[in-house]
Design an enzyme around this catalytic site. Sequence first.
Site, PDB file in Angstrom:
ATOM      1  N   ARG A 104       0.888  -1.185   0.000  1.00  0.00           N
ATOM      2  CA  ARG A 104       0.000   0.000   0.000  1.00  0.00           C
ATOM      3  C   ARG A 104       0.912   1.216   0.000  1.00  0.00           C
ATOM      4  O   ARG A 104       1.724   1.374   0.926  1.00  0.00           O
ATOM      5  CB  ARG A 104      -0.920  -0.022   1.230  1.00  0.00           C
ATOM      6  CG  ARG A 104      -1.680   1.263   1.411  1.00  0.00           C
ATOM      7  CD  ARG A 104      -2.791   1.168   2.455  1.00  0.00           C
ATOM      8  NE  ARG A 104      -3.912   0.375   1.978  1.00  0.00           N
ATOM      9  CZ  ARG A 104      -5.139   0.424   2.496  1.00  0.00           C
ATOM     10  NH1 ARG A 104      -5.400   1.221   3.503  1.00  0.00           N
ATOM     11  NH2 ARG A 104      -6.100  -0.339   2.010  1.00  0.00           N
ATOM     12  N   HIS A 131      -7.331   0.504  -6.461  1.00  0.00           N
ATOM     13  CA  HIS A 131      -7.509  -0.414  -5.332  1.00  0.00           C
ATOM     14  C   HIS A 131      -8.169  -1.705  -5.849  1.00  0.00           C
ATOM     15  O   HIS A 131      -9.336  -1.981  -5.565  1.00  0.00           O
ATOM     16  CB  HIS A 131      -8.377   0.258  -4.265  1.00  0.00           C
ATOM     17  CG  HIS A 131      -8.308  -0.391  -2.918  1.00  0.00           C
ATOM     18  ND1 HIS A 131      -7.487  -1.470  -2.621  1.00  0.00           N
ATOM     19  CD2 HIS A 131      -8.983  -0.127  -1.763  1.00  0.00           C
ATOM     20  CE1 HIS A 131      -7.654  -1.812  -1.350  1.00  0.00           C
ATOM     21  NE2 HIS A 131      -8.551  -1.023  -0.816  1.00  0.00           N
ATOM     22  N   GLN A 134     -10.109  -4.360  -3.514  1.00  0.00           N
ATOM     23  CA  GLN A 134     -11.414  -3.894  -3.057  1.00  0.00           C
ATOM     24  C   GLN A 134     -12.466  -4.109  -4.150  1.00  0.00           C
ATOM     25  O   GLN A 134     -13.575  -4.563  -3.887  1.00  0.00           O
ATOM     26  CB  GLN A 134     -11.347  -2.405  -2.699  1.00  0.00           C
ATOM     27  CG  GLN A 134     -12.668  -1.832  -2.236  1.00  0.00           C
ATOM     28  CD  GLN A 134     -13.145  -2.441  -0.930  1.00  0.00           C
ATOM     29  OE1 GLN A 134     -12.404  -2.479   0.043  1.00  0.00           O
ATOM     30  NE2 GLN A 134     -14.379  -2.946  -0.895  1.00  0.00           N
ATOM     31  N   ASP A 226     -17.536   6.685  -1.496  1.00  0.00           N
ATOM     32  CA  ASP A 226     -16.299   6.515  -0.726  1.00  0.00           C
ATOM     33  C   ASP A 226     -16.043   7.842  -0.015  1.00  0.00           C
ATOM     34  O   ASP A 226     -16.661   8.870  -0.343  1.00  0.00           O
ATOM     35  CB  ASP A 226     -15.138   6.143  -1.667  1.00  0.00           C
ATOM     36  CG  ASP A 226     -13.841   5.850  -0.916  1.00  0.00           C
ATOM     37  OD1 ASP A 226     -13.905   5.563   0.296  1.00  0.00           O
ATOM     38  OD2 ASP A 226     -12.762   5.921  -1.535  1.00  0.00           O
ATOM     39  N   CYS A 267     -16.585   0.870   0.526  1.00  0.00           N
ATOM     40  CA  CYS A 267     -15.375   0.076   0.790  1.00  0.00           C
ATOM     41  C   CYS A 267     -14.957   0.144   2.256  1.00  0.00           C
ATOM     42  O   CYS A 267     -14.253  -0.738   2.727  1.00  0.00           O
ATOM     43  CB  CYS A 267     -14.255   0.551  -0.113  1.00  0.00           C
ATOM     44  SG  CYS A 267     -13.770   2.269   0.186  1.00  0.00           S
ATOM     45  N   ARG A 295     -13.555  -9.450   1.128  1.00  0.00           N
ATOM     46  CA  ARG A 295     -12.132  -9.140   0.916  1.00  0.00           C
ATOM     47  C   ARG A 295     -11.283 -10.383   1.194  1.00  0.00           C
ATOM     48  O   ARG A 295     -10.350 -10.696   0.460  1.00  0.00           O
ATOM     49  CB  ARG A 295     -11.673  -8.001   1.855  1.00  0.00           C
ATOM     50  CG  ARG A 295     -12.330  -6.651   1.640  1.00  0.00           C
ATOM     51  CD  ARG A 295     -11.942  -6.035   0.314  1.00  0.00           C
ATOM     52  NE  ARG A 295     -10.513  -5.967   0.125  1.00  0.00           N
ATOM     53  CZ  ARG A 295      -9.733  -4.953   0.531  1.00  0.00           C
ATOM     54  NH1 ARG A 295     -10.283  -3.910   1.117  1.00  0.00           N
ATOM     55  NH2 ARG A 295      -8.431  -4.966   0.320  1.00  0.00           N
TER      56      ARG A 295
END
Length: 316
Positions: A104, A131, A134, A226, A267, A295
């Site tokens: 990340r 991402h 996700q 988001d 998310c 996930r």
Amino acid sequence: MNKNVLSICDLSREQIISVIDIANYIKNPLNTRGSKTPILRGKILGMIFQKPSTRTRISFETAILQLGGNAINLTYNDLQLSRGESIEDTARTLSLYLDCLVARVYAHGDLEKLSLHSNIPVINGLSDLFHPCQILSDLMTIYEYKKKLDGITLAFVGDGNNICNDLLLGCSKLGINVKISTPPGFEPLNWVINTAIEESKKNGSYVLITNDPVEAVKEADIVTTDTFISIGKEDEKEKRDAIFLPLYQVNENLIKNAKKDFIFMHCLPAKRGKEVTSEIIDGPHSVVWTEAENRLHVQKALLIKLLNPEFNYKEF
Ligand code: CP
Ligand code: NVA
């Protein structure tokens, strides 16, 4: 399969469907050997997280441990990287010890450098631009609730950020109509929009980019959003709140435009009262906890595909 998964761009439509397929198999409690069998015994996953994470880091660690492998958390400040060793040399060194790396990072370019100089698969655990893990979970969740992907419509309202970029790519690859509504100047990347339009044409769906959230949410099967303040954007908080609120908040009023049986996705982490109200995220249409659970399943599936590609779960 590409060696690296840095964005949904790296996966074909067939590969995405295959990841979801394996993840569904693993998730099904009737397949009792699926979720915790040591398919990846002896494999070691390195994890570099430059930014905080709850879901991505812990679900990856759990995934590799439950599949019989091991995880090493490579705390950024404990690596020589933090003292100026180059990304290239770090990548070359880590490739000598590990089987796979999840990272990340702030800058997507750093991830590209890391993957270019690694001999092992590199997975994006979130960058400023994408991402993918996700979005795999989101697509799995959509299929779980809607029982199909072709011909349904997803609306994203808010910031055209990392989530939005990969969502646009993922939906258009799978034939999901996708409508994105952002304030002017906060649209997803131009080349991502163009790629998504091309993909959607191949798959008989459409892409709509608008500044009008009502137009986006109208007749949508899925509504998602988001945070307005992604990690690293904290100093823009006041400016962004003033731009996004109240128009781009998912609330009872906006959601009246969606289909009656819409699902709400996010998310996480969420800021209640900002991009979404608690009535919606904690309400009966919300599937955010399934989305978070998935996930774990999609990441297991992705690790299996990257680290044990010969594995045939159907004969398992
Ligand atoms: N959705 C997501 O990636 O959550 P984390 O930031 O907690 O990993
Ligand atoms: N857009 C958010 C996603 C967090 C999972 C961020 O980058 O912080």
